[in-house]
Enzyme design. Structure first.
Site, PDB file in Angstrom:
ATOM      1  N   THR A   1       0.824  -1.136   0.106  1.00 51.58           N
ATOM      2  CA  THR A   1      -0.034  -0.175   0.099  1.00 51.58           C
ATOM      3  C   THR A   1       0.944   1.333   0.030  1.00 51.58           C
ATOM      4  O   THR A   1       1.686   1.440   0.894  1.00 51.58           O
ATOM      5  CB  THR A   1      -0.938   0.093   1.283  1.00 51.58           C
ATOM      6  OG1 THR A   1      -1.583  -1.119   1.269  1.00 51.58           O
ATOM      7  CG2 THR A   1      -1.750   1.072   1.116  1.00 51.58           C
TER       8      THR A   1
ATOM      9  N   LYS B   1      -7.953   1.460  -3.093  1.00 51.80           N
ATOM     10  CA  LYS B   1      -7.422   0.813  -1.794  1.00 51.80           C
ATOM     11  C   LYS B   1      -7.717   2.018  -0.747  1.00 51.80           C
ATOM     12  O   LYS B   1      -8.224   1.973   0.405  1.00 51.80           O
ATOM     13  CB  LYS B   1      -6.112   0.359  -1.655  1.00 51.80           C
ATOM     14  CG  LYS B   1      -5.400   0.267  -0.193  1.00 51.80           C
ATOM     15  CD  LYS B   1      -5.633  -1.078   0.189  1.00 51.80           C
ATOM     16  CE  LYS B   1      -5.343  -1.033   1.706  1.00 51.80           C
ATOM     17  NZ  LYS B   1      -5.324  -2.314   2.447  1.00 51.80           N
TER      18      LYS B   1
ATOM     19  N   LYS C   1      -1.976   5.163   8.806  1.00 53.96           N
ATOM     20  CA  LYS C   1      -0.991   5.087   7.333  1.00 53.96           C
ATOM     21  C   LYS C   1      -1.876   5.399   6.230  1.00 53.96           C
ATOM     22  O   LYS C   1      -1.691   6.099   5.372  1.00 53.96           O
ATOM     23  CB  LYS C   1      -0.416   3.824   7.393  1.00 53.96           C
ATOM     24  CG  LYS C   1       0.607   3.804   5.851  1.00 53.96           C
ATOM     25  CD  LYS C   1       0.985   2.234   5.343  1.00 53.96           C
ATOM     26  CE  LYS C   1       1.663   2.230   4.263  1.00 53.96           C
ATOM     27  NZ  LYS C   1       1.999   1.043   3.574  1.00 53.96           N
TER      28      LYS C   1
HETATM   29  P1  NAD Z   1       5.942  -5.495   7.337  1.00 57.12           P
HETATM   30  O1  NAD Z   1       6.781  -4.526   7.752  1.00 57.12           O
HETATM   31  O2  NAD Z   1       5.759  -6.855   8.009  1.00 57.12           O
HETATM   32  O3  NAD Z   1       6.627  -6.296   5.933  1.00 57.12           O
HETATM   33  C1  NAD Z   1       7.496  -5.571   4.927  1.00 57.12           C
HETATM   34  C2  NAD Z   1       8.817  -6.124   4.861  1.00 57.12           C
HETATM   35  O4  NAD Z   1       9.452  -5.577   3.885  1.00 57.12           O
HETATM   36  C3  NAD Z   1       9.826  -6.522   6.049  1.00 57.12           C
HETATM   37  O5  NAD Z   1      10.083  -7.583   6.239  1.00 57.12           O
HETATM   38  C4  NAD Z   1      10.908  -5.463   5.784  1.00 57.12           C
HETATM   39  O6  NAD Z   1      12.248  -6.095   5.969  1.00 57.12           O
HETATM   40  C5  NAD Z   1      11.108  -5.605   4.073  1.00 57.12           C
HETATM   41  N1  NAD Z   1      11.531  -4.479   3.572  1.00 57.12           N
HETATM   42  C6  NAD Z   1      11.826  -3.315   3.802  1.00 57.12           C
HETATM   43  N2  NAD Z   1      12.791  -2.654   3.099  1.00 57.12           N
HETATM   44  C7  NAD Z   1      13.087  -3.476   2.175  1.00 57.12           C
HETATM   45  C8  NAD Z   1      14.096  -3.198   1.078  1.00 57.12           C
HETATM   46  N3  NAD Z   1      14.628  -2.271   0.828  1.00 57.12           N
HETATM   47  N4  NAD Z   1      14.337  -4.570   0.370  1.00 57.12           N
HETATM   48  C9  NAD Z   1      13.733  -5.549   1.031  1.00 57.12           C
HETATM   49  N5  NAD Z   1      12.882  -5.906   1.572  1.00 57.12           N
HETATM   50  C10 NAD Z   1      12.411  -4.793   2.381  1.00 57.12           C
HETATM   51  O7  NAD Z   1       4.635  -5.219   6.682  1.00 57.12           O
HETATM   52  P2  NAD Z   1       3.484  -6.055   6.357  1.00 57.12           P
HETATM   53  O8  NAD Z   1       2.345  -5.928   7.167  1.00 57.12           O
HETATM   54  O9  NAD Z   1       3.746  -7.364   5.543  1.00 57.12           O
HETATM   55  O10 NAD Z   1       2.845  -4.723   5.174  1.00 57.12           O
HETATM   56  C11 NAD Z   1       3.425  -4.641   3.686  1.00 57.12           C
HETATM   57  C12 NAD Z   1       2.567  -3.835   2.886  1.00 57.12           C
HETATM   58  O11 NAD Z   1       1.059  -4.445   3.082  1.00 57.12           O
HETATM   59  C13 NAD Z   1       2.422  -2.581   3.388  1.00 57.12           C
HETATM   60  O12 NAD Z   1       2.404  -1.484   2.477  1.00 57.12           O
HETATM   61  C14 NAD Z   1       1.138  -2.304   4.219  1.00 57.12           C
HETATM   62  O13 NAD Z   1       0.400  -1.225   4.262  1.00 57.12           O
HETATM   63  C15 NAD Z   1       0.276  -3.335   3.280  1.00 57.12           C
HETATM   64  N6  NAD Z   1      -0.891  -4.063   4.000  1.00 57.12           N
HETATM   65  C16 NAD Z   1      -0.804  -4.601   5.216  1.00 57.12           C
HETATM   66  C17 NAD Z   1      -1.914  -5.362   6.077  1.00 57.12           C
HETATM   67  C18 NAD Z   1      -1.736  -6.000   7.248  1.00 57.12           C
HETATM   68  O14 NAD Z   1      -2.632  -6.233   7.733  1.00 57.12           O
HETATM   69  N7  NAD Z   1      -0.448  -6.065   7.840  1.00 57.12           N
HETATM   70  C19 NAD Z   1      -2.846  -5.381   5.040  1.00 57.12           C
HETATM   71  C20 NAD Z   1      -2.971  -4.855   3.828  1.00 57.12           C
HETATM   72  C21 NAD Z   1      -2.005  -4.082   3.285  1.00 57.12           C
END
Ligand code: NAD
Length: 290
Positions: free
Chosen positions: A87, A162, A237
């Site tokens: 997102t 979204k 966010k």
């Molecule tokens: P998260 O922080 O658990 O996962 C993100 C991952 O990206 C981490 O493991 C981090 O180490 C990795 N990362 C960061 N910088 C990086 C780089 N330069 N190269 C490679 N990896 C890198 O977050 P999440 O909960 O998995 O969410 C991911 C996305 O999905 C976000 O944009 C969030 O808004 C969206 N989202 C989350 C949810 C939820 O319920 N968690 C629901 C819908 C959408």
């Protein structure tokens, strides 16, 4: 299919695991998170992206997406699909898609709804923006990781869908919570309130499917001490992204703005961080007018 998967956090890890379980060959990269079982570890984002048919990213925000895109776009062969499921702000999504298209890739912004539970169960909803060809390339993978994929138009429109959806969600949750808080003070039982509203014109997903009052309606995070679920921090966010987009598009969104301010207050100055976004109910309940 040979798939690169970058960003294997709370959402990315179970999504990648579902692709592996469906028989795909997945190579992953994350700066911190461990590789899920069955995913081959790459030494860099570029290495994870090279030689794949589709590359998926699931990253925290638009800034990180832009940085990762700059590394992986040169590594991908023309015709490769590039599905960003993070997102992010609409502007970053469109900028990254334009760069990818210039390199002959097939980019699609495809943020998801359904949370960690939906990612694990393979029941996410994908809202996608991009060309027909880009959508078609990634769609078979959306079908594995989710139960529905809606093609919303050109690049950026997935993110637009979204944040509009989540702006409704944030505003509706606050409205539902403040109505419960008022009903309590008027001496109306929460059960009576639920029975009436869930079958009347005030019904909504937040009331009917995710009721913020413990012990009322279907099981929800309210029944589990407001453990997320969908954390208030993530709601904040998405609300901020909605206001950033509204600012850029010169759209008047007074309720979205009010919801953003309230969740910012809750997360940053009160005890809302790490709590489900339905914990707005005890927050309102504990306060007085003014
Ligand atoms: P998260 O922080 O658990 O996962 C993100 C991952 O990206 C981490 O493991 C981090 O180490 C990795 N990362 C960061 N910088 C990086 C780089 N330069 N190269 C490679 N990896 C890198 O977050 P999440 O909960 O998995 O969410 C991911 C996305 O999905 C976000 O944009 C969030 O808004 C969206 N989202 C989350 C949810 C939820 O319920 N968690 C629901 C819908 C959408």
């Amino acid at each position: 299919m040979k798939i690169g998967f970058i960003g294997l956090g709370n959402m990315g890890a179970p999504m990648a695991a579902n692709l592996v379980a469906a028989g795909h060959d997945v190579t992953g990269y994350d700066v911190a998170a461990p590789m899920p079982q069955g995913v081959t570890a790459a030494a860099s984002a570029a290495e994870a992206a090279a030689g794949q048919e589709v590359v998926i990213t699931m990253l925290p925000n638009g800034e990180i997406l832009r940085a990762v895109a700059a590394q992986i776009i040169p590594a991908m062969a023309p015709g490769t699909g590039f599905a960003d499921c993070s997102t992010v702000d609409v502007e970053s999504a469109r900028a990254v898609a334009a760069e990818a298209e210039a390199a002959g890739l097939l980019p699609v912004d495809a943020p998801v709804s359904g949370g960690v539970g939906g990612a694990a169960a393979g029941t996410l909803t994908f809202m996608a923006g991009g060309s027909d060809a880009a959508f078609a390339k990634a769609e078979p993978l959306f079908e594995i990781m989710g139960q529905k994929a809606v093609h919303c138009g050109p690049s950026g429109n997935g993110q637009a869908a979204k944040i509009c959806n989540n702006m409704i969600l944030g505003v509706t949750m606050i409205a539902t919570c403040e109505a419960f808080a008022l009903a309590d003070k008027l001496g109306l039982s929460r059960q009576a309130m639920f029975d009436v509203v869930s079958t009347s014109s005030g019904y909504s997903w937040t009331m009917n499917a995710y009721c913020p009052a413990p012990g009322i309606g279907p099981i929800s995070p309210a029944d589990n001490g407001y453990q997320p679920g969908f954390a208030s921090d993530l709601m904040l966010k998405d609300l901020r992204l909605s206001q950033q987009a509204a600012e850029a598009a010169d759209a008047d969104t007074p309720m979205g703005q009010a919801a953003t301010e309230l969740y910012a207050q809750f997360v940053e100055h009160e005890d809302g961080a790490g709590k489900d976004f339905s914990a707005m109910l005890p927050r309102l309940e504990s306060r007085r007018r003014g």
